[in-house]
Design a protein around this motif. Structure first.
Motif, PDB file in Angstrom:
ATOM      1  N   PRO A 164       0.854  -1.194   0.000  1.00 43.51           N
ATOM      2  CA  PRO A 164       0.000   0.000   0.000  1.00 43.51           C
ATOM      3  C   PRO A 164       0.891   1.246   0.000  1.00 43.51           C
ATOM      4  CG  PRO A 164      -0.120  -1.149   2.108  1.00 43.51           C
ATOM      5  CD  PRO A 164       0.753  -1.965   1.206  1.00 43.51           C
ATOM      6  N   ALA A 170       1.071   5.763  -0.730  1.00 46.81           N
ATOM      7  CA  ALA A 170       0.314   7.015  -0.694  1.00 46.81           C
ATOM      8  C   ALA A 170       1.152   8.107  -1.320  1.00 46.81           C
ATOM      9  CB  ALA A 170      -0.058   7.374   0.738  1.00 46.81           C
ATOM     10  N   HIS A 185      -9.450  12.995  -1.747  1.00 47.12           N
ATOM     11  CA  HIS A 185      -8.632  11.789  -1.604  1.00 47.12           C
ATOM     12  C   HIS A 185      -9.137  10.808  -2.659  1.00 47.12           C
ATOM     13  CE1 HIS A 185      -7.001  12.888   2.323  1.00 47.12           C
ATOM     14  NE2 HIS A 185      -8.212  13.279   2.639  1.00 47.12           N
ATOM     15  N   PHE A 186      -8.222  10.072  -3.267  1.00 51.53           N
ATOM     16  CA  PHE A 186      -8.608   9.056  -4.242  1.00 51.53           C
ATOM     17  C   PHE A 186      -8.000   7.726  -3.828  1.00 51.53           C
ATOM     18  CE2 PHE A 186      -8.985  12.903  -6.740  1.00 51.53           C
ATOM     19  CZ  PHE A 186     -10.103  12.672  -7.530  1.00 51.53           C
ATOM     20  N   ALA A 187      -8.790   6.672  -3.919  1.00 58.94           N
ATOM     21  CA  ALA A 187      -8.276   5.313  -3.754  1.00 58.94           C
ATOM     22  C   ALA A 187      -8.046   4.792  -5.165  1.00 58.94           C
ATOM     23  CB  ALA A 187      -9.275   4.443  -3.012  1.00 58.94           C
ATOM     24  N   GLU A 188      -6.806   4.465  -5.475  1.00 59.83           N
ATOM     25  CA  GLU A 188      -6.419   4.062  -6.827  1.00 59.83           C
ATOM     26  C   GLU A 188      -5.561   2.810  -6.760  1.00 59.83           C
ATOM     27  OE1 GLU A 188      -5.796   8.627  -8.439  1.00 59.83           O
ATOM     28  OE2 GLU A 188      -4.091   7.577  -7.577  1.00 59.83           O
ATOM     29  N   VAL A 189      -5.176   2.360  -7.923  1.00 63.37           N
ATOM     30  CA  VAL A 189      -4.206   1.272  -8.028  1.00 63.37           C
ATOM     31  C   VAL A 189      -3.107   1.764  -8.964  1.00 63.37           C
ATOM     32  CG1 VAL A 189      -3.806  -1.087  -8.813  1.00 63.37           C
ATOM     33  CG2 VAL A 189      -5.934  -0.520  -7.629  1.00 63.37           C
ATOM     34  N   PRO A 210      -2.253  -0.908  -4.142  1.00 65.12           N
ATOM     35  CA  PRO A 210      -3.245   0.083  -3.694  1.00 65.12           C
ATOM     36  C   PRO A 210      -2.558   1.411  -3.383  1.00 65.12           C
ATOM     37  CG  PRO A 210      -2.847  -1.570  -1.980  1.00 65.12           C
ATOM     38  CD  PRO A 210      -2.083  -2.005  -3.194  1.00 65.12           C
ATOM     39  N   HIS A 211      -3.172   2.496  -3.835  1.00 62.16           N
ATOM     40  CA  HIS A 211      -2.578   3.825  -3.692  1.00 62.16           C
ATOM     41  C   HIS A 211      -3.629   4.805  -3.185  1.00 62.16           C
ATOM     42  CE1 HIS A 211      -1.290   7.827  -5.327  1.00 62.16           C
ATOM     43  NE2 HIS A 211      -0.152   7.413  -4.806  1.00 62.16           N
ATOM     44  N   THR A 212      -3.270   5.589  -2.186  1.00 61.35           N
ATOM     45  CA  THR A 212      -4.116   6.676  -1.709  1.00 61.35           C
ATOM     46  C   THR A 212      -3.491   7.981  -2.179  1.00 61.35           C
ATOM     47  OG1 THR A 212      -4.740   5.438   0.262  1.00 61.35           O
ATOM     48  CG2 THR A 212      -5.088   7.812   0.326  1.00 61.35           C
ATOM     49  N   HIS A 214      -3.651  12.067  -2.166  1.00 60.32           N
ATOM     50  CA  HIS A 214      -4.136  13.279  -1.517  1.00 60.32           C
ATOM     51  C   HIS A 214      -3.944  14.406  -2.531  1.00 60.32           C
ATOM     52  CE1 HIS A 214      -3.917  11.196   2.413  1.00 60.32           C
ATOM     53  NE2 HIS A 214      -2.835  10.642   1.876  1.00 60.32           N
ATOM     54  N   THR A 257      -5.694   9.698 -14.975  1.00 58.26           N
ATOM     55  CA  THR A 257      -5.598   9.952 -13.535  1.00 58.26           C
ATOM     56  C   THR A 257      -5.538  11.442 -13.268  1.00 58.26           C
ATOM     57  OG1 THR A 257      -4.480   7.855 -13.185  1.00 58.26           O
ATOM     58  CG2 THR A 257      -4.202   9.503 -11.481  1.00 58.26           C
TER      59      THR A 257
END
Length: 161
Positions: free
Chosen positions: A32, A34, A96-100, A105-107, A109, A144
Motif C-alpha cells: 500500500p 500514498a 482523496h482518491f483510492a487508486e491502483v 493500492p494507492h491513496t 491526496h 488519472t
C-alpha cells in the motif's frame, strides 16, 4: 541526497530504469502506497503541468510519494519545491482518491494552491513545466490527472473564491 551527487544528465538517464524497477516491484509485492498531487493555479486561472524524465510521455501534476510518517500537506510542499522550485503558501485539500498504481493500492491526496511564481524544472525528475489554460489542457494528459483536475473544478464550483 544521493540524487544531488549525480550529475543531472546521468540522473535523468537513470530515472527510466528506476521507474521500471519500482513498477515491477509494486506489481510483485503490492505494497500500500500514498502520494500527493498539487493543482497550482496562477492569477489568470491557468494550471501548472509538468513532464517527467521517466514514465509515459504525458503531462502531469506536481507531486510525489509520501515518506513514512510524513504529513500529506508537508509532502505536497516538499515535492513542489523539489520539482519546480516553488514555495507554496496556503494549501487546500481537494480530495482523496483510492487508486491502483502498478497493481498496488494507492491513496492520493490532492491539494490546490495558488502561485504566480515561474516554475523552474529541476532537470532531473522534471524536464518541463508550464501553465495551461484549464479549457486548453494538452491532449497528452493521463486519465488519472484528468480525474484529479475534474475534482478540483468541482470543488471550486462548490466553493467559489
Amino acid at each position: 541526497m544521493i540524487e544531488r551527487v549525480l550529475p543531472a544528465r546521468l540522473h535523468r538517464a537513470l530515472m527510466p530504469l528506476a521507474h521500471l524497477m519500482r513498477h515491477y516491484w509494486r506489481c510483485w509485492r503490492k505494497p500500500p502506497i500514498a502520494g500527493v498531487s498539487v493543482i497550482i493555479a496562477n492569477s489568470e486561472g491557468e494550471i501548472l503541468l509538468l513532464r517527467h524524465s521517466y514514465g509515459p510521455p504525458v503531462w502531469g501534476l506536481p507531486g510525489g510519494g509520501l515518506k513514512e510518517g510524513e504529513d500529506p500537506a508537508q509532502c505536497a510542499r516538499r515535492e513542489v519545491l523539489e520539482e519546480v522550485g516553488i514555495a507554496l503558501g496556503q494549501l487546500t485539500l481537494v480530495s482523496h482518491f483510492a487508486e491502483v498504481i502498478s497493481g498496488a493500492p494507492h491513496t492520493a491526496h490532492v491539494f490546490a494552491a495558488r502561485s504566480d511564481a515561474e516554475p523552474r524544472p529541476d532537470m532531473r525528475e522534471v524536464i518541463a513545466a508550464r501553465f495551461f489554460p484549464p479549457d486548453r489542457l494538452p491532449e497528452e494528459l493521463g486519465p488519472t490527472m484528468r480525474r484529479r483536475i475534474a475534482a478540483w473544478r468541482d470543488a471550486a464550483a462548490m466553493n467559489p473564491v
